[in-house]
Design a protein around this motif. Structure first.
Motif, mmCIF file in Angstrom:
data_model
loop_
_atom_site.group_PDB
_atom_site.id
_atom_site.type_symbol
_atom_site.label_atom_id
_atom_site.label_comp_id
_atom_site.label_asym_id
_atom_site.label_seq_id
_atom_site.Cartn_x
_atom_site.Cartn_y
_atom_site.Cartn_z
ATOM 1 N N ALA A 1 -41.097 30.701 -12.078
ATOM 2 C CA ALA A 1 -41.821 31.900 -11.642
ATOM 3 C C ALA A 1 -41.022 33.163 -11.946
ATOM 4 O O ALA A 1 -41.564 34.139 -12.477
ATOM 5 C CB ALA A 1 -42.128 31.806 -10.146
ATOM 6 N N VAL A 2 -39.734 33.142 -11.647
ATOM 7 C CA VAL A 2 -38.904 34.328 -11.885
ATOM 8 C C VAL A 2 -38.754 34.595 -13.384
ATOM 9 O O VAL A 2 -38.947 35.722 -13.854
ATOM 10 C CB VAL A 2 -37.520 34.174 -11.206
ATOM 11 C CG1 VAL A 2 -36.570 35.277 -11.645
ATOM 12 C CG2 VAL A 2 -37.680 34.180 -9.700
ATOM 13 N N ALA A 3 -38.423 33.568 -14.154
ATOM 14 C CA ALA A 3 -38.192 33.754 -15.593
ATOM 15 C C ALA A 3 -39.463 34.184 -16.313
ATOM 16 O O ALA A 3 -39.429 35.091 -17.164
ATOM 17 C CB ALA A 3 -37.642 32.469 -16.206
ATOM 18 N N ALA A 4 -40.600 33.562 -16.004
ATOM 19 C CA ALA A 4 -41.857 33.921 -16.673
ATOM 20 C C ALA A 4 -42.289 35.335 -16.296
ATOM 21 O O ALA A 4 -42.788 36.083 -17.150
ATOM 22 C CB ALA A 4 -42.943 32.913 -16.325
ATOM 23 N N THR A 5 -42.079 35.723 -15.055
ATOM 24 C CA THR A 5 -42.433 37.080 -14.631
ATOM 25 C C THR A 5 -41.580 38.119 -15.341
ATOM 26 O O THR A 5 -42.097 39.112 -15.868
ATOM 27 C CB THR A 5 -42.288 37.216 -13.103
ATOM 28 O OG1 THR A 5 -43.148 36.262 -12.476
ATOM 29 C CG2 THR A 5 -42.639 38.614 -12.634
ATOM 30 N N ALA B 1 -39.897 37.764 -18.170
ATOM 31 C CA ALA B 1 -40.215 37.757 -19.600
ATOM 32 C C ALA B 1 -41.567 38.411 -19.870
ATOM 33 O O ALA B 1 -41.725 39.133 -20.870
ATOM 34 C CB ALA B 1 -40.199 36.330 -20.133
ATOM 35 N N GLY B 2 -42.530 38.179 -18.997
ATOM 36 C CA GLY B 2 -43.834 38.822 -19.160
ATOM 37 C C GLY B 2 -43.748 40.332 -19.040
ATOM 38 O O GLY B 2 -44.377 41.074 -19.804
ATOM 39 N N LEU B 3 -42.956 40.796 -18.090
ATOM 40 C CA LEU B 3 -42.757 42.243 -17.942
ATOM 41 C C LEU B 3 -42.032 42.835 -19.148
ATOM 42 O O LEU B 3 -42.352 43.935 -19.602
ATOM 43 C CB LEU B 3 -42.006 42.545 -16.650
ATOM 44 C CG LEU B 3 -42.798 42.321 -15.358
ATOM 45 C CD1 LEU B 3 -41.887 42.450 -14.141
ATOM 46 C CD2 LEU B 3 -43.971 43.281 -15.274
ATOM 47 N N LEU B 4 -41.047 42.112 -19.661
ATOM 48 C CA LEU B 4 -40.346 42.585 -20.868
ATOM 49 C C LEU B 4 -41.285 42.639 -22.065
ATOM 50 O O LEU B 4 -41.241 43.585 -22.865
ATOM 51 C CB LEU B 4 -39.149 41.693 -21.173
ATOM 52 C CG LEU B 4 -37.944 41.844 -20.244
ATOM 53 C CD1 LEU B 4 -36.900 40.782 -20.548
ATOM 54 C CD2 LEU B 4 -37.353 43.230 -20.368
ATOM 55 N N ALA B 5 -42.141 41.637 -22.216
ATOM 56 C CA ALA B 5 -43.101 41.634 -23.332
ATOM 57 C C ALA B 5 -44.085 42.790 -23.192
ATOM 58 O O ALA B 5 -44.381 43.482 -24.170
ATOM 59 C CB ALA B 5 -43.844 40.301 -23.370
ATOM 60 N N ALA C 1 -39.940 31.318 -21.860
ATOM 61 C CA ALA C 1 -39.064 31.450 -20.691
ATOM 62 C C ALA C 1 -39.388 30.378 -19.654
ATOM 63 O O ALA C 1 -38.482 29.798 -19.050
ATOM 64 C CB ALA C 1 -39.215 32.844 -20.071
ATOM 65 N N ALA C 2 -40.664 30.098 -19.470
ATOM 66 C CA ALA C 2 -41.063 29.076 -18.496
ATOM 67 C C ALA C 2 -40.577 27.695 -18.910
ATOM 68 O O ALA C 2 -40.116 26.913 -18.069
ATOM 69 C CB ALA C 2 -42.583 29.080 -18.329
ATOM 70 N N VAL C 3 -40.657 27.384 -20.192
ATOM 71 C CA VAL C 3 -40.189 26.071 -20.659
ATOM 72 C C VAL C 3 -38.682 25.932 -20.442
ATOM 73 O O VAL C 3 -38.205 24.922 -19.921
ATOM 74 C CB VAL C 3 -40.569 25.853 -22.140
ATOM 75 C CG1 VAL C 3 -39.871 24.642 -22.712
ATOM 76 C CG2 VAL C 3 -42.078 25.724 -22.287
#
Length: 164
Positions: free
Chosen positions: A97-101, A103-107, A137-139
């Motif tokens: 959850a933390v990494a995907a969030t 990374a999503g914000l960075l994208a 990031a999630a993987v």
């Protein structure tokens, strides 16, 4: 009665000595696995942009996230009781959850604020970045904490000395 000692080859056998969590190997696998899989998909479907993304945004994101999470777990995670006592699936979900969030914000930030000449071949960033970064990031955030906890548990079972 004679006593026998284990030979050096026996001492290195994986059943007698648990595998350690080695960060550089984990990061290498975190880069190569998605690069090969997405690259194969790009070759099979004839998508050149997927082939380029496989070795850049997909595999690169996975490797960076694996390095960051793995380094944090090795250095600080051992001293945090929640990383060693929380059930493994809960720990993994938290990291995902933390990494995907992040990374999503960075994208989103990259697609919104970076100039058009920042993408491949001096063009705009491809829109696929908004999916590549959080999924990669999630993987990585799934695999690294799972393997770290497994390596810690095996090491603790092999050497149950208090005060790690």
């Amino acid at each position: 009665m004679s006593t026998t000692t284990a030979s050096p080859a026996t001492a290195r056998h994986p059943r007698t000595r648990p595998r350690r969590f080695v960060l550089w190997r984990e990061v290498l696998v975190a880069y190569l696995s998605p690069a090969v899989m997405a690259g194969a998909g790009g070759v099979i479907t004839g998508q050149g942009d997927l082939l380029l993304a496989a070795v850049t945004s997909i595999a690169g994101t996975s490797a960076v996230v694996a390095a960051l999470i793995g380094a944090w777990l090795q250095r600080r995670g051992v001293r945090r009781p929640w990383t060693t006592t929380t059930p493994r699936p809960v720990l993994v979900v938290w990291f995902v959850a933390v990494a995907a969030t992040v990374a999503g914000l960075l994208a989103w930030g990259a697609l919104t604020w970076l100039p058009d000449g920042f993408g491949p071949l001096d063009g705009p960033l491809p829109a696929r970045v908004q999916w590549d970064l959080p999924l990669s990031a999630a993987v990585a955030a799934t695999v690294i904490p799972w393997r770290w906890r497994g390596a810690r548990r095996r090491a603790e079972q092999a050497d149950p000395t208090p005060g790690d």
